[in-house]
Design a protein around this motif. Structure first.
Motif, PDB file in Angstrom:
ATOM      1  N   GLU A 120       0.818  -1.210   0.000  1.00  0.00           N
ATOM      2  CA  GLU A 120       0.000   0.000   0.000  1.00  0.00           C
ATOM      3  C   GLU A 120       0.858   1.270   0.000  1.00  0.00           C
ATOM      4  N   ARG A 121       1.977   1.239   0.698  1.00  0.00           N
ATOM      5  CA  ARG A 121       2.869   2.411   0.710  1.00  0.00           C
ATOM      6  C   ARG A 121       3.383   2.705  -0.695  1.00  0.00           C
ATOM      7  N   ALA A 122       3.807   1.678  -1.411  1.00  0.00           N
ATOM      8  CA  ALA A 122       4.295   1.868  -2.785  1.00  0.00           C
ATOM      9  C   ALA A 122       3.182   2.407  -3.686  1.00  0.00           C
ATOM     10  N   LEU A 123       1.962   1.960  -3.455  1.00  0.00           N
ATOM     11  CA  LEU A 123       0.830   2.469  -4.229  1.00  0.00           C
ATOM     12  C   LEU A 123       0.638   3.957  -3.969  1.00  0.00           C
ATOM     13  N   HIS A 124       0.669   4.358  -2.712  1.00  0.00           N
ATOM     14  CA  HIS A 124       0.506   5.780  -2.397  1.00  0.00           C
ATOM     15  C   HIS A 124       1.652   6.612  -2.969  1.00  0.00           C
ATOM     16  N   LEU A 125       2.864   6.096  -2.939  1.00  0.00           N
ATOM     17  CA  LEU A 125       3.997   6.823  -3.531  1.00  0.00           C
ATOM     18  C   LEU A 125       3.787   7.019  -5.031  1.00  0.00           C
ATOM     19  N   LEU A 126       3.301   5.984  -5.697  1.00  0.00           N
ATOM     20  CA  LEU A 126       3.024   6.080  -7.128  1.00  0.00           C
ATOM     21  C   LEU A 126       1.887   7.066  -7.394  1.00  0.00           C
TER      22      LEU A 126
ATOM     23  N   ASP B 128      -8.838  13.810  -0.072  1.00  0.00           N
ATOM     24  CA  ASP B 128      -8.624  15.259   0.020  1.00  0.00           C
ATOM     25  C   ASP B 128      -7.852  15.774  -1.192  1.00  0.00           C
ATOM     26  N   ALA B 129      -6.865  15.013  -1.637  1.00  0.00           N
ATOM     27  CA  ALA B 129      -6.052  15.442  -2.783  1.00  0.00           C
ATOM     28  C   ALA B 129      -6.878  15.500  -4.062  1.00  0.00           C
ATOM     29  N   ILE B 130      -7.660  14.459  -4.335  1.00  0.00           N
ATOM     30  CA  ILE B 130      -8.391  14.445  -5.610  1.00  0.00           C
ATOM     31  C   ILE B 130      -9.591  15.381  -5.613  1.00  0.00           C
ATOM     32  N   THR B 131     -10.084  15.721  -4.428  1.00  0.00           N
ATOM     33  CA  THR B 131     -11.263  16.598  -4.388  1.00  0.00           C
ATOM     34  C   THR B 131     -10.934  18.059  -4.169  1.00  0.00           C
ATOM     35  N   GLY B 132      -9.655  18.402  -4.014  1.00  0.00           N
ATOM     36  CA  GLY B 132      -9.385  19.813  -3.814  1.00  0.00           C
ATOM     37  C   GLY B 132      -7.956  20.267  -3.966  1.00  0.00           C
ATOM     38  N   LEU B 133      -7.006  19.355  -3.953  1.00  0.00           N
ATOM     39  CA  LEU B 133      -5.609  19.785  -3.990  1.00  0.00           C
ATOM     40  C   LEU B 133      -4.972  19.721  -5.369  1.00  0.00           C
TER      41      LEU B 133
ATOM     42  N   MET C  12      -0.472  10.068   2.444  1.00  0.00           N
ATOM     43  CA  MET C  12      -0.378   8.654   2.074  1.00  0.00           C
ATOM     44  C   MET C  12      -1.359   7.766   2.850  1.00  0.00           C
ATOM     45  N   SER C  13      -2.605   8.198   2.848  1.00  0.00           N
ATOM     46  CA  SER C  13      -3.705   7.414   3.407  1.00  0.00           C
ATOM     47  C   SER C  13      -4.892   7.618   2.468  1.00  0.00           C
ATOM     48  N   TRP C  14      -5.945   6.840   2.646  1.00  0.00           N
ATOM     49  CA  TRP C  14      -7.100   6.989   1.756  1.00  0.00           C
ATOM     50  C   TRP C  14      -7.853   8.280   2.036  1.00  0.00           C
ATOM     51  N   ASP C  15      -7.841   8.759   3.274  1.00  0.00           N
ATOM     52  CA  ASP C  15      -8.439  10.073   3.563  1.00  0.00           C
ATOM     53  C   ASP C  15      -7.643  11.171   2.866  1.00  0.00           C
TER      54      ASP C  15
ATOM     55  N   PHE D  11       0.619  14.950  -6.678  1.00  0.00           N
ATOM     56  CA  PHE D  11       0.134  15.344  -5.363  1.00  0.00           C
ATOM     57  C   PHE D  11       1.217  16.169  -4.656  1.00  0.00           C
ATOM     58  N   PRO D  12       0.824  17.035  -3.734  1.00  0.00           N
ATOM     59  CA  PRO D  12       1.806  17.858  -3.023  1.00  0.00           C
ATOM     60  C   PRO D  12       2.700  17.016  -2.108  1.00  0.00           C
TER      61      PRO D  12
END
Length: 90
Positions: free
Chosen positions: A12-18, A38-43, A31-34, A25-26
Motif C-alpha cells: 500500500e505504501r508503494a501504491l501511495h507513492l506512485l 482530500d487530494a483528488i477533491t481539492g488539492l 499517504m492514506s485513503w483520507d 500530489f503535493p
C-alpha cells in the motif's frame, strides 16, 4: 489522460507513492485513503481519464483491500464531483 502502471506495486505504501508522483500530489500528501480523497477533491487537478495498467496484479498482490479502496474513492469522486471522469482498470 494519464496512464499509471500499477503492475509492479507490492504494498500500500508503494501504491501511495506512485499515486503521489503520477498525478502530482503535493509533498505533504499524507499517504492514506483520507489524504487521497482530500487530494483528488481539492488539492490537484485530475485529468478526465485515468488508466491503470496491471490492475489485476495490483488487486491480487496488495493486502488490506488497497485496490478496492482506490477504486471506491475514484468511483465516489466521479459520482459526487465529476460525472465525466473515467477511470479505466486494464
Amino acid at each position: 489522460m494519464i496512464t499509471i502502471d500499477v503492475s509492479e506495486v507490492t504494498d500500500e505504501r508503494a501504491l501511495h507513492l506512485l499515486l503521489m508522483r503520477e498525478p502530482g500530489f503535493p509533498g505533504f500528501y499524507g499517504m492514506s485513503w483520507d489524504a487521497f480523497w482530500d487530494a483528488i477533491t481539492g488539492l490537484v487537478s485530475i485529468p478526465d481519464r485515468v488508466r491503470f495498467l496491471g490492475w489485476d496484479q495490483l488487486a491480487a498482490g496488495i493486502p488490506c483491500g488497497a485496490a478496492a479502496a482506490l477504486r471506491w474513492a475514484l468511483d465516489n469522486y466521479q459520482a459526487t464531483y465529476r460525472p465525466e471522469f473515467v477511470a479505466e482498470y486494464a
